[in-house]
Design a protein around this motif. Sequence first.
Motif, short mmCIF file in Angstrom:
data_model
loop_
_atom_site.label_atom_id
_atom_site.label_comp_id
_atom_site.label_asym_id
_atom_site.label_seq_id
_atom_site.Cartn_x
_atom_site.Cartn_y
_atom_site.Cartn_z
N PHE A 33 5.44 -62.62 4.71
CA PHE A 33 4.84 -62.96 6.00
C PHE A 33 4.62 -64.45 6.15
O PHE A 33 5.00 -65.04 7.18
CB PHE A 33 3.52 -62.21 6.18
N ALA A 34 4.00 -65.09 5.16
CA ALA A 34 3.73 -66.52 5.26
C ALA A 34 5.00 -67.34 5.45
O ALA A 34 5.05 -68.23 6.32
CB ALA A 34 2.95 -66.99 4.03
N PRO A 35 6.08 -67.09 4.69
CA PRO A 35 7.32 -67.84 4.95
C PRO A 35 7.88 -67.58 6.34
O PRO A 35 8.44 -68.50 6.97
CB PRO A 35 8.27 -67.33 3.87
N ALA A 36 7.75 -66.35 6.84
CA ALA A 36 8.26 -66.04 8.17
C ALA A 36 7.47 -66.78 9.25
O ALA A 36 8.05 -67.24 10.25
CB ALA A 36 8.19 -64.53 8.42
N VAL A 37 6.16 -66.92 9.06
CA VAL A 37 5.34 -67.65 10.03
C VAL A 37 5.79 -69.10 10.12
O VAL A 37 5.93 -69.67 11.20
CB VAL A 37 3.84 -67.56 9.63
N VAL A 38 6.05 -69.71 8.96
CA VAL A 38 6.51 -71.10 8.94
C VAL A 38 7.89 -71.21 9.59
O VAL A 38 8.14 -72.11 10.40
CB VAL A 38 6.54 -71.62 7.49
#
Length: 380
Positions: A289-294
């Motif tokens: 999730f965190a990489p996708a948000v970035v």
Amino acid sequence: MADAKRAGRTPPWRYRVRWYDPDGKPKMKTFTRKVDAEAERTRMESRLNDGSYRDPAAARVKFAEVAESWLAAQLHLKRSTRARYRGVLDVHVIPKWGTTPLDRIHFEDIAEWLADLLPGEATGGRKLSPRSVRKAYVVLSRVLGYEVKARRLAVNPAVGVPLPKVMPADHVYLDDMQVDALANASGAYRVFILLLAYTGLRWGEASALKVGRVDLDACRAHIVEAYAEDNGKLYLDTPKNHERRSVPIPRFLAEELKPHVQGRGDEQLLFTAPQGGPLRARNYRQRFFAPAVVKAGLGHLKVTPHKLCHTGGLARYRQRRGRQRRTDDAGPQVRDADLGHVRAPLPGPPGRGLEEDAQAPRQATGQGEGQAGEGGAEGP
């Protein structure tokens, strides 16, 4: 009495007040002055008649003892709630009040303790947020309230204690383009992101959703259980507030879900971890999730999987308002029934598609980098 005075001894008491408590046990108290004895008799008669009588000896028990009894008696609590109460007791409440007799816990002492929690004076320098202070107060007050019902205390000394004000949390509402960007950046979990964003399901509910509980023809998901975590171990529990419900799925999302449902058993999880098994919130957030948000350019919004349910609740609210064609010049307020657990004023228009009916078709703005296969979602 004169002989006792000459010998340097305390004169014997002369007046006794006798009574029976509500359990039928005989009690007695002695006084050296008749006026004091008569006053005590009047007080006892009044308390016995109006039901406010409490045995003074019963209130001398230590707080830690009754706190354990209280927690053990809360059979209605969910496992996660019990674990939170256990933590608050062990970290904040019992260290302060554990060795204190119930009759020595006073209103002003509780107020002073809460005031010391905020700057960290009562926690060894670790400051607490107003929300955490309120949680500590709730647990203390409930234990004391339980002891009022158990007839150890006449009143709850925590009632009316001033509490710090909690500022409302900042909610994040994504528009359609932002949701699509996040979903397309999520690879094999693209449809999982759409499910969170357009249904308002909580993380535990979405991760526990099984194939057999998704009715694509009726565009409904039946929520009957949710995953929770206790000391690193996942377990299935009822949804929040034990609320079983049927949640609408937009038509476009029902089409997206077909590859995840067709040919699979009813008891299989709709979405799984890369190696199979249930998704874990912390692992998913860090790895996917965190990489996708970035990648989607949404890092400044501080989006979390939990906050996506706010977008889903807002979508359902817009759909309902669109169907009923209600107007509100002052700006509508979200109701609990519309947004679930979200209680905040509506932001500006969230996007082009949120007012569409749940059954209306929708064209996706892009496809993800991968789709989940037969065995469930696979990580990038």
